[in-house]
Design a protein around this motif. Structure first.
Motif, mmCIF file in Angstrom:
data_model
loop_
_atom_site.group_PDB
_atom_site.id
_atom_site.type_symbol
_atom_site.label_atom_id
_atom_site.label_comp_id
_atom_site.label_asym_id
_atom_site.label_seq_id
_atom_site.Cartn_x
_atom_site.Cartn_y
_atom_site.Cartn_z
ATOM 1 N N PHE A 68 44.684 13.858 34.470
ATOM 2 C CA PHE A 68 44.879 13.503 35.873
ATOM 3 C C PHE A 68 46.229 12.820 36.097
ATOM 4 O O PHE A 68 46.870 13.010 37.131
ATOM 5 N N SER A 69 46.675 12.028 35.131
ATOM 6 C CA SER A 69 47.970 11.367 35.275
ATOM 7 C C SER A 69 49.090 12.388 35.426
ATOM 8 O O SER A 69 50.013 12.199 36.226
ATOM 9 N N ALA A 70 49.019 13.477 34.672
ATOM 10 C CA ALA A 70 50.034 14.528 34.784
ATOM 11 C C ALA A 70 49.962 15.205 36.149
ATOM 12 O O ALA A 70 50.993 15.547 36.744
ATOM 13 N N MET A 71 48.755 15.411 36.657
ATOM 14 C CA MET A 71 48.594 16.013 37.987
ATOM 15 C C MET A 71 49.215 15.126 39.060
ATOM 16 O O MET A 71 49.886 15.603 39.981
ATOM 17 N N ARG A 237 34.038 5.054 45.448
ATOM 18 C CA ARG A 237 33.416 5.228 44.138
ATOM 19 C C ARG A 237 34.465 5.384 43.036
ATOM 20 O O ARG A 237 34.338 4.795 41.960
ATOM 21 N N TYR A 238 35.506 6.165 43.304
ATOM 22 C CA TYR A 238 36.496 6.469 42.274
ATOM 23 C C TYR A 238 37.816 5.725 42.447
ATOM 24 O O TYR A 238 38.664 5.766 41.542
ATOM 25 N N TYR A 239 38.008 5.079 43.589
ATOM 26 C CA TYR A 239 39.260 4.373 43.858
ATOM 27 C C TYR A 239 38.941 2.955 44.328
ATOM 28 O O TYR A 239 38.461 2.761 45.448
ATOM 29 N N PRO A 240 39.187 1.954 43.489
ATOM 30 C CA PRO A 240 38.731 0.589 43.802
ATOM 31 C C PRO A 240 39.496 -0.103 44.925
ATOM 32 O O PRO A 240 38.966 -1.032 45.525
ATOM 33 N N TYR A 328 44.315 2.314 39.066
ATOM 34 C CA TYR A 328 44.427 3.194 40.224
ATOM 35 C C TYR A 328 43.108 3.898 40.520
ATOM 36 O O TYR A 328 42.695 4.011 41.662
ATOM 37 N N TYR A 329 42.421 4.386 39.482
ATOM 38 C CA TYR A 329 41.139 5.062 39.682
ATOM 39 C C TYR A 329 40.175 4.627 38.593
ATOM 40 O O TYR A 329 40.554 3.917 37.652
ATOM 41 N N TYR A 337 38.403 1.516 34.240
ATOM 42 C CA TYR A 337 39.552 1.695 35.122
ATOM 43 C C TYR A 337 40.727 2.332 34.385
ATOM 44 O O TYR A 337 40.946 2.070 33.196
ATOM 45 N N PHE A 338 41.487 3.155 35.099
ATOM 46 C CA PHE A 338 42.621 3.883 34.553
ATOM 47 C C PHE A 338 43.900 3.469 35.277
ATOM 48 O O PHE A 338 43.923 3.364 36.506
ATOM 49 N N GLY A 339 44.955 3.264 34.513
ATOM 50 C CA GLY A 339 46.263 2.950 35.082
ATOM 51 C C GLY A 339 47.290 2.940 33.964
ATOM 52 O O GLY A 339 46.935 2.968 32.789
ATOM 53 N N SER A 340 48.561 2.893 34.317
ATOM 54 C CA SER A 340 49.609 2.855 33.292
ATOM 55 C C SER A 340 50.925 2.476 33.940
ATOM 56 O O SER A 340 51.095 2.606 35.165
ATOM 57 N N PRO A 341 51.893 2.020 33.146
ATOM 58 C CA PRO A 341 53.227 1.776 33.706
ATOM 59 C C PRO A 341 53.825 3.050 34.301
ATOM 60 O O PRO A 341 54.526 3.003 35.309
ATOM 61 N N GLN A 342 53.535 4.192 33.682
ATOM 62 C CA GLN A 342 54.079 5.449 34.193
ATOM 63 C C GLN A 342 53.507 5.775 35.582
ATOM 64 O O GLN A 342 54.238 6.221 36.478
#
Length: 371
Positions: A68-71, A237-240, A328-329, A337-342
């Protein structure tokens, strides 16, 4: 150095950082955390163990193996901002997550079905960068329309859900079409709906079937009702974060239709209220949420305090050119939870870019920030 000079320097450094992160191998996988403040990041293996320990659920795979990050990278940032090899790596990475006209969050996990959010972002990004011809985009749009919840009279007992809205795009197709994929359940998410609508709006009007038009109208009503009700303030649900909804919905206002004028006005009012609330909250300093609001303001032609938003965002940039990871999501059934500097850097660069959304980025310099 004046404000514009600082912004241009921040963009140049951010693009250089991101290009070298993506170069050759594609977008790095997101970092993971079980706390919404993202204080304790962990690897995929550690996240799986932590979810099992804290919630008694074995995910069955490493949640770090996501596409998903690439998308998002393709969808948010023009390929012209990256080197040709970096852009090609992203396109390969996204296309490898494809199943027919659908795209998967976890491409290596066949039992995890494709979803409409990934499909919407992947299709819009690939199309924008010349990697998806119009006929394939139109096929994706028809596929998204087929993800609309069925009429209430058509529910089986298993399919009944008190929050299901007939005619509104669901997160999963739940049609059993993908070999080996387990049922994910029928459900909606307003951010996902807005992202699906954005991609459907990219289709040539003459290519839209009656089913597409009906699904788009019903889903837009659902997005507008979510905004008017104030429920967006609690995340989805998917985006806090509420800012993810404001950002996603604001992209719909880039498409001129009879419905977007009242939506634009309502979103501007919501953005003002959101920022008034944040003045007393710790979350006001979150660079990812600030970037999302800044992009939303740009999409809505809301110029008030936009220079201040961008200046604040520049101050959050780190010495290596990146912005810090923030969530982010998240997974739906567990708070992972998912996130990154990128990812934060993607949105920050989009927020700092000149006001016209179609203005091309400058290609980053070849100087590495660590040299």
């Amino acid at each position: 150095m004046n404000g514009r000079g600082k912004t241009e320097e921040a963009i140049e450094r951010g693009l250089s950082y991101l290009s070298h992160q993506v170069e050759g191998r594609g977008m790095p996988a997101a970092q993971l955390a079980t706390d919404c403040l993202f204080h304790h990041c962990c690897s995929g293996t550690e996240a799986r163990a932590r979810v099992l320990r804290q919630f008694g659920i074995d995910l069955g795979f490493s949640p770090a193996d996501e596409a998903f990050s690439a998308m998002l990278a393709l969808s948010v940032l023009p390929t012209a901002c990256l080197s040709p090899t970096a852009g090609a790596a992203l396109i390969r990475q996204v296309d490898n997550s494809r199943w027919q006209h659908r795209f998967r969050f976890f491409p290596a996990v066949s039992q995890f079905a494709a979803d409409t959010d990934c499909t919407a972002h992947a299709a819009s990004g690939l199309s924008a960068h010349g990697a998806m011809p119009r006929h394939r985009l139109h096929a994706v749009v028809r596929e998204l329309a087929d993800a609309a919840a069925p009429p209430a009279t058509g529910f089986t007992e298993r399919g009944r859900h008190p929050g299901l809205h007939p005619g509104v795009v669901m997160v999963y197709w739940d049609d059993g079409a993908e070999p080996g994929a387990t049922p994910r359940g029928r459900k909606h998410d307003p951010v996902v709906c807005a992202n699906a609508l954005h991609t459907m709006s990219l289709a040539t009007p003459s290519a839209l079937t009656e089913n597409c038009r009906l699904t788009m109208a019903t889903t837009l009503d659902y997005v507008r009702e979510h905004l008017d009700s104030g429920r967006y303030r609690h995340g989805t649900r998917y985006y806090p974060s509420p800012d993810a909804f404001l950002h996603a919905a604001s992209r719909l206002c880039l498409h001129t239709t009879a419905h977007t004028a009242p939506l634009t006005d309502a979103l501007r009012a919501a953005l003002v209220q959101r920022e008034a609330y944040l003045t007393t909250q710790e979350a006001a300093g979150d660079p990812l949420q600030l970037a999302l609001r800044t992009i939303a303001a740009n999409n809505l032609a809301h110029t008030h305090a936009q220079d201040e938003r961008r200046a604040t965002l520049v101050r959050h940039q780190r010495p290596d050119g990146s912005w810090p990871a923030r969530p982010y999501y998240r997974l739906g059934r567990v708070p992972l939870y998912f996130g990154s500097p990128q990812l934060t850097t993607l949105f920050a660069l989009a927020a700092l870019h000149p006001s016209q959304p179609t203005t091309p980025c400058r290609r980053p310099s070849t100087h590495r920030p660590d040299q």
